[in-house]
Design a protein around this motif. Sequence first.
Motif, PDB file in Angstrom:
ATOM      1  N   ALA A  51      48.438  36.283  44.780  1.00 32.80           N
ATOM      2  CA  ALA A  51      47.918  35.333  43.794  1.00 32.80           C
ATOM      3  C   ALA A  51      46.447  35.603  43.439  1.00 32.80           C
ATOM      4  N   ILE A  52      45.817  36.532  44.137  1.00 31.05           N
ATOM      5  CA  ILE A  52      44.415  36.863  43.855  1.00 31.05           C
ATOM      6  C   ILE A  52      44.307  37.459  42.450  1.00 31.05           C
ATOM      7  N   ARG A  53      43.283  36.995  41.686  1.00 28.22           N
ATOM      8  CA  ARG A  53      43.121  37.434  40.298  1.00 28.22           C
ATOM      9  C   ARG A  53      41.756  38.088  40.092  1.00 28.22           C
ATOM     10  N   PRO A  54      41.659  39.052  39.131  1.00 25.67           N
ATOM     11  CA  PRO A  54      40.353  39.634  38.801  1.00 25.67           C
ATOM     12  C   PRO A  54      39.351  38.535  38.468  1.00 25.67           C
ATOM     13  N   GLY A  55      38.152  38.686  38.938  1.00 29.30           N
ATOM     14  CA  GLY A  55      37.124  37.692  38.659  1.00 29.30           C
ATOM     15  C   GLY A  55      37.036  36.586  39.687  1.00 29.30           C
ATOM     16  N   ASP A  56      38.042  36.443  40.545  1.00 27.60           N
ATOM     17  CA  ASP A  56      37.966  35.439  41.615  1.00 27.60           C
ATOM     18  C   ASP A  56      36.697  35.640  42.438  1.00 27.60           C
TER      19      ASP A  56
ATOM     20  N   GLU B 188      44.435  45.707  49.513  1.00 29.36           N
ATOM     21  CA  GLU B 188      45.674  46.489  49.553  1.00 29.36           C
ATOM     22  C   GLU B 188      46.854  45.659  49.020  1.00 29.36           C
ATOM     23  N   SER B 189      46.990  44.405  49.501  1.00 29.08           N
ATOM     24  CA  SER B 189      48.153  43.607  49.097  1.00 29.08           C
ATOM     25  C   SER B 189      48.029  43.080  47.673  1.00 29.08           C
ATOM     26  N   SER B 190      46.807  42.777  47.235  1.00 26.86           N
ATOM     27  CA  SER B 190      46.667  42.216  45.882  1.00 26.86           C
ATOM     28  C   SER B 190      46.634  43.322  44.839  1.00 26.86           C
TER      29      SER B 190
ATOM     30  N   VAL C 257      32.987  39.240  44.341  1.00 28.31           N
ATOM     31  CA  VAL C 257      34.029  39.018  43.334  1.00 28.31           C
ATOM     32  C   VAL C 257      35.155  40.035  43.466  1.00 28.31           C
ATOM     33  N   VAL C 258      36.278  39.686  42.836  1.00 28.44           N
ATOM     34  CA  VAL C 258      37.412  40.599  42.760  1.00 28.44           C
ATOM     35  C   VAL C 258      37.266  41.424  41.480  1.00 28.44           C
ATOM     36  N   GLY C 259      37.449  42.743  41.609  1.00 33.75           N
ATOM     37  CA  GLY C 259      37.289  43.647  40.464  1.00 33.75           C
ATOM     38  C   GLY C 259      38.449  43.556  39.493  1.00 33.75           C
ATOM     39  N   SER C 260      38.281  44.205  38.336  1.00 34.89           N
ATOM     40  CA  SER C 260      39.313  44.056  37.299  1.00 34.89           C
ATOM     41  C   SER C 260      40.318  45.191  37.315  1.00 34.89           C
ATOM     42  N   THR C 261      40.026  46.243  38.069  1.00 35.21           N
ATOM     43  CA  THR C 261      40.948  47.385  38.029  1.00 35.21           C
ATOM     44  C   THR C 261      41.855  47.388  39.247  1.00 35.21           C
TER      45      THR C 261
END
Lengths: 371, 351
Positions: free
Chosen positions: B175-180, B249-251, B318-322
């Motif tokens: 469920a992790i999303r880019p930008g989190d 790895e999982s996201s 943050v979570v990256g977009s790629t």
Amino acid sequence: MKYMDEYRNRDDVHRLADSIRKICTRPHSIMEICGGQTHSIVRFGIDQILPEEITLIHGPGCPVCVTPVEMIEKALRLGAMPDVILCTFGDMMRVPGTDQDLLGIKAQGGDVRFVYSPLDAVGIAADNPEKEVVFFGVGFETTAPANALAVKTAAQKKLSNFSMLSSHVLVPPAMEALLSSEHCAIDGFLGAGHVCTIMGCTEYEPIARKYKVPIVVTGFEPLDLLQGIHMCVRQLEEGRFEVENQYARSVTQQGNTEAQRLLREVFEVVPRKWRGLGPIDASGLQLTAAYRAFDAEHRFPLDDIVAHESEHCISGEILQGLKKPSDCPAFGKQCTPDQPLGAPMVSSEGACSAYYRYRRSATPATADRGE
Amino acid sequence: MSIDADGGLACPVPLSNTSHVAMAHGGGGTRMRDLIDQVFMSRFRNDLGDGQNDSAILHFGGERLAFTTDSFVVDPPFFPGGNIGSLAVHGTINDLAMSGAKPLYLSAGFILEEGFEISKLERVVDSMKAAADEVGVKIVTGDTKVVERRNGEGIYINTAGIGVIQHDKTMEARAIRPGDHVIVNGDLGRHGMAIMTTREGFELETPIESDSAALWPAVQALLEADIDVHCFRDLTRGGLASALNELSESSGYGIHITESRIPVNSTVRGVCEILGFDPLHVANEGRMVAFVAPRDAERAVEILQGVNPDISAADIGVVGSTKEKRVTLESVIGVPRILDMLSGEQLPRIC
């Protein structure tokens, strides 16, 4: 620990990098001797903020890395003996011998323990009189005094079940070996701050003069390293070749004379084989005749040890600064910290371990931010 | 063996240390992950998923239940900030809480060594009761076994737990999303260093206290405030670095954090520097990371600070977009590098 932050201040670090850029007019290759410095450089990314004229070459100052594989095999044999407790620093546990390491011996039932201080091993010997306790003592001038003290303490306590497998090496002869090599590309050195804390600076002066190479004794924090590089570049630009001391908050000209006296009492200088570099004259320490009874190589039958290094490990070229870890075909593929082919991949001061841990490839990490 | 045209090795390098279980197989790093994948998951995998989350989610009579188990073998069993009993309760409560489940019931299995002092056992059990009471959890079943004496100090505890999920969100790595935003609930590395310094007899001016604590109050506060949380993960063995690498790895997304924003207590940092440890690899027992939608990030930090004002919750990245499965850390001097998973056990260095 507030002082650490001051030596990691981002603005000061970048100001110093700018002033290096201002004085630097041509290419210079500078070798940092100590593996601790290599780790700092790669961990903080110091090489990434230097002007492109400056190449940092990673030196052989990792005691784990330069311990010859024969010594590792001797430790493995001792660790597997049923009546022996083998004690060593944590760093040595994963160093590959011919086909296994000390952690493997431990998993198979050998009594292998890691200690934080060599005196802990003396304590273990006192507590276990029915066992032979062997301390696997490796290191440069930095760790040698503590190891010497352990042997001296065991002698004073008349412990007949304590001995040391000694693989101590000295920095100045290794620098000379590198400088004498036909492949040498080193213009200047960052001297190893901790080694010089013990030994002082004077023994480097003949090397600087003979090889016309600046040597700046340098610390380990980002500002230390940048200041050391700045001093080294300034000497190179001005055509000087002197020994200078960046790490004056720890290093004096004479060093720690008490520790030096202890080294002279317990050890004598001998030729020593270095993993990756081969034999170097007068580059190692062994226990003197008076302390020979505490020498594990005299106490146990170890002469017949045969050892092989991986033919695919290029640690020799890495330790001489001729190649970077990322130049090795096995790096990150056949050779990882879990399945190391050579010591530089497992030691906390090894160049390969630094590159694997912080960088993985020749190019540094880039952050793609999701904002 | 020979080198082929690509410079690769033509035959596999012999695997060392894989014929026997080594301590590194329990260290929370890559070796443990390999053991789980190759020995356990290859045999246990079933239609309820891959078993790799903190809890299994079971659908039962219209309810979603979370079910988990954990074993505790900590040496020494008593340490500043807790003991094996409080730890065994917190650990299982935390595994449930990480699925967003309200912890309800626990079991407690004891393996005791002949010679273990009853008064010490009573201290352990008192701590378990107190830790369970604190979050309204009941310990409802148990088991006791005694094994032959070695040094008379041995106590091992297994706890299993059941919780109920009372919301309709799915909180997991996928469920992790880019930008989190990546938010930690407090300073890192205290539990591991408390254990290490106690076990090795380090004398510190201020002893390091374990961070062992139940994470349910923090999770509950975020859920009740309707914070848009996509994933929780408790930071146990292997520390923040291992947790983020697993989640990347999982996201499937890169995760980027900033070293200067990560809270680490100064004594922990000092001892880690001396021994050559990285606090981001050190175990915690009362710390978690939450992946929160950008608009709620600031409020989430405030809420976590309200739950426990003493432990410095922080927004660290943050979570990256790629689709790039790696974790990078911007060093204190502003240069990005890889933040790797711990390989094997952390071992103290020579100098």
